[in-house]
Design an enzyme around this catalytic site. Structure first.
Site, PDB file in Angstrom:
ATOM      1  N   ASP A 110       4.989  -9.811  -7.232  1.00 39.51           N
ATOM      2  CA  ASP A 110       4.420  -9.034  -6.135  1.00 39.51           C
ATOM      3  C   ASP A 110       5.226  -7.759  -5.890  1.00 39.51           C
ATOM      4  OD1 ASP A 110       2.752  -8.534  -3.923  1.00 39.51           O
ATOM      5  OD2 ASP A 110       4.117  -9.586  -2.559  1.00 39.51           O
TER       6      ASP A 110
ATOM      7  N   HIS B 118       2.302  -4.764   6.645  1.00 41.65           N
ATOM      8  CA  HIS B 118       3.146  -5.895   6.273  1.00 41.65           C
ATOM      9  C   HIS B 118       3.890  -6.428   7.493  1.00 41.65           C
ATOM     10  CE1 HIS B 118       2.399  -5.565   2.056  1.00 41.65           C
ATOM     11  NE2 HIS B 118       2.947  -4.373   1.939  1.00 41.65           N
ATOM     12  N   GLY B 119       4.182  -7.723   7.448  1.00 43.08           N
ATOM     13  CA  GLY B 119       4.953  -8.330   8.527  1.00 43.08           C
ATOM     14  C   GLY B 119       4.059  -8.794   9.662  1.00 43.08           C
TER      15      GLY B 119
ATOM     16  N   GLY C 211      -0.706  -7.424   3.606  1.00 50.15           N
ATOM     17  CA  GLY C 211      -0.495  -7.412   5.039  1.00 50.15           C
ATOM     18  C   GLY C 211      -1.518  -8.242   5.782  1.00 50.15           C
TER      19      GLY C 211
ATOM     20  N   ASP D  47       3.576  -1.271  -7.800  1.00 53.28           N
ATOM     21  CA  ASP D  47       3.275  -0.554  -6.564  1.00 53.28           C
ATOM     22  C   ASP D  47       3.963   0.794  -6.583  1.00 53.28           C
ATOM     23  OD1 ASP D  47       2.800   0.391  -4.056  1.00 53.28           O
ATOM     24  OD2 ASP D  47       3.815  -1.227  -2.980  1.00 53.28           O
TER      25      ASP D  47
ATOM     26  N   ASN E 281      -2.851 -11.433   0.494  1.00 52.60           N
ATOM     27  CA  ASN E 281      -1.448 -11.837   0.473  1.00 52.60           C
ATOM     28  C   ASN E 281      -1.039 -12.391   1.828  1.00 52.60           C
ATOM     29  OD1 ASN E 281      -1.701 -10.435  -1.972  1.00 52.60           O
ATOM     30  ND2 ASN E 281       0.424  -9.760  -1.899  1.00 52.60           N
TER      31      ASN E 281
ATOM     32  N   SER F  27      -1.169 -11.204   7.219  1.00 52.31           N
ATOM     33  CA  SER F  27      -0.684 -12.020   8.329  1.00 52.31           C
ATOM     34  C   SER F  27      -0.993 -11.332   9.656  1.00 52.31           C
ATOM     35  CB  SER F  27       0.823 -12.252   8.205  1.00 52.31           C
ATOM     36  OG  SER F  27       1.118 -13.049   7.076  1.00 52.31           O
TER      37      SER F  27
END
Length: 287
Positions: free
Chosen positions: A80, A178-179, A209, A102, A230, A211
């Site tokens: 990843d 993200h996070g 991202g 990336d 993801n 979550s």
């Protein structure tokens, strides 16, 4: 049941569901994710970020191969957010069956050049490649990197990027970060943009991202063409929060079999919710 990124995602693309890519950072997390995927009869992508690789090392990959080969569901092992060509070569040599390069923070032409170079190397040995176009935000400093400001993926650029690089799947920026989202920030996905990109490129699309996004937003994204989502922060929070509770102040607890079963169970509950939400439960029968 060890699959490449392309062979596992093409089925999801054809049948309009998304496969969860769960980021794991230790062996217990890996086995827990494998177990819940088998219980839900769901294909799974095991994602490992370079920061996580630095912790578990690539020595663990052959053991993951062995577990995947005796699994009842399709499994891909995915590097990843690779940042360099050299990282991708390391991933291929270590036995990853899927890689992501990336270069989304670079100018378009540099992103294309590096991604194309990775595709040429990976395809030569049967490994598939995920690229990224546009920038995904960052809510904290842990794990996967993100941009200070989200730059949404441009439809025309996406078409050119796929044509010029030959990527097998594409991570797009439609409003995620993200996070974990802070309480004063409300994630909102650009479903209209997703629909346009999917119609233009056709290949499996990826959402990073994932979550903290509302379930309804993610479910709609899947219906409009997202085939891989993801999930890292959500399962890690479930796992480690329960571990903190188990450990408490009892200094006598020291054996993994006394400490880890409950954290693994908590993580599996969260993972099962994602599997159901993404429409992946029962889909192993399609392979």
């Amino acid at each position: 049941m060890l699959y490449t990124g392309k062979s596992i995602l093409d089925v999801a693309n054809a049948h309009s569901f998304a496969i969860p890519a769960f980021n794991i950072s230790d062996w217990a997390m890996f086995t827990g994710i494998m177990d819940i995927s088998e219980e839900k009869n769901a294909p799974v992508i095991i994602a490992i970020h370079p920061d996580e690789v630095s912790h578990i090392t690539t020595d663990l990959i052959p053991a993951m191969h062995a577990r995947a080969h005796r699994s009842s569901v399709p499994v891909a092992i995915h590097w990843d957010h690779g940042g360099t060509y050299e990282q991708i070569i390391t991933a291929i040599q270590a036995g990853f069956t899927s890689v992501m390069i990336d270069a989304s923070l670079e100018p378009f032409e540099q992103n294309v050049a590096l991604t194309r170079k990775v595709v040429e190397a990976a395809h030569a040995v049967g490994v598939q490649v995920e690229g990224e176009l546009g920038t995904i935000g960052a809510n904290d400093s842990y794990g996967e990197s993100g941009a200070a400001e989200i730059i949404y993926t441009n439809v025309d650029d996406a078409v050119r990027f796929v044509e010029q690089t030959g990527v097998d799947s594409l991570a797009i920026a439609i409003g995620t970060s993200h996070g974990l989202y802070p309480s004063d920030k409300n994630p909102e996905l650009r479903h209209d943009l997703l629909e346009q990109i999917k119609a233009a490129v056709g290949i499996p699309l990826v959402l990073h991202g994932g979550s903290s996004n509302p379930d309804a937003e993610l479910a709609r994204a899947v219906s409009l063409g997202i085939n891989k989502i993801n999930i890292s922060s959500d399962i890690k929070v479930a796992y480690h929060d329960r571990m903190r509770e188990v450990l408490g102040t009892d200094r006598r607890l020291r054996e993994p079999n006394a400490i880890q079963p409950e954290p693994i169970a908590a993580m599996k509950v969260t993972a099962a919710e994602k599997i159901d939400l993404f429409g992946a439960a029962g889909k192993a029968d399609l392979y």
